[in-house]
Design an enzyme around this catalytic site. Structure first.
Site, PDB file in Angstrom:
ATOM      1  N   GLU A  72       0.742  -1.209  -0.083  1.00  0.00           N
ATOM      2  CA  GLU A  72       0.142   0.123  -0.002  1.00  0.00           C
ATOM      3  C   GLU A  72       0.754   1.150   0.017  1.00  0.00           C
ATOM      4  O   GLU A  72       0.450   2.433  -0.660  1.00  0.00           O
ATOM      5  CB  GLU A  72      -0.953  -0.057   1.254  1.00  0.00           C
ATOM      6  CG  GLU A  72      -1.788  -1.190   1.397  1.00  0.00           C
ATOM      7  CD  GLU A  72      -1.156  -2.386   2.228  1.00  0.00           C
ATOM      8  OE1 GLU A  72      -1.930  -2.976   3.038  1.00  0.00           O
ATOM      9  OE2 GLU A  72       0.180  -2.527   2.402  1.00  0.00           O
ATOM     10  N   CYS A  96      -2.741  -2.893   7.296  1.00  0.00           N
ATOM     11  CA  CYS A  96      -2.249  -2.710   8.937  1.00  0.00           C
ATOM     12  C   CYS A  96      -2.725  -1.382   9.362  1.00  0.00           C
ATOM     13  O   CYS A  96      -3.126  -0.518   8.437  1.00  0.00           O
ATOM     14  CB  CYS A  96      -0.905  -3.280   9.097  1.00  0.00           C
ATOM     15  SG  CYS A  96       0.240  -1.739   8.292  1.00  0.00           S
TER      16      CYS A  96
END
Length: 147
Positions: A72, A96
């Protein structure tokens, strides 16, 4: 079940994940403009540009976790300001908590990812924190088990 375009971009994220040299977990992501269906950027987990991905580093979890850039993060760095208002597809793990922070700051409005594994730590806590931040920031999260 994902709609046709969502499935295509989710599948692309899975394909890109395979580019990672991580021997245990390969993650891929795609940033997409939802209006034009144009791919803005892609990313996979790995070491920063110019940092050698030697086997000794990849095999030592403690070292690897300190050195790796998440998929990401790589996609959002590549997208820059163009990420504003986009959708982020990521697989095979949901973002996360640390990635959620960056996703929100980048202006992503929607995340499509697998459902979190709430049976193990630290993933249960990570997903709870990420989901709480996404909710407060108005980021839509669509969990899927499509793959």
């Amino acid at each position: 079940m994902l709609e046709k375009w969502d499935q295509r971009f989710f599948d692309l994220a899975a394909y890109i994940a395979d580019w990672s040299k991580d021997p245990s977990t390969k993650v891929g992501s795609v940033v997409v403009d939802p209006k034009s269906k144009r791919i803005i950027a892609t990313g996979f987990n790995g070491f920063p540009a110019g940092v050698e991905d030697r086997d000794d580093r990849l095999q030592d979890r403690a070292v690897k976790y300190e050195m790796v850039v998440h998929a990401e993060q790589n996609a959002l760095v590549a997208a820059g300001p163009s990420a504003q208002g986009c959708t982020l597809y990521v697989t095979p793990l949901p973002p996360c908590a640390r990635c959620a922070v960056i996703i929100i700051q980048a202006g992503i409005k929607r995340v499509v990812c697998p459902s979190p594994d709430r049976s193990r730590e630290p993933w249960a806590t990570q997903s709870r924190i990420a989901e709480e931040m996404f909710s407060e920031a108005g980021v839509q999260v669509d969990f899927t088990d499509a793959g």
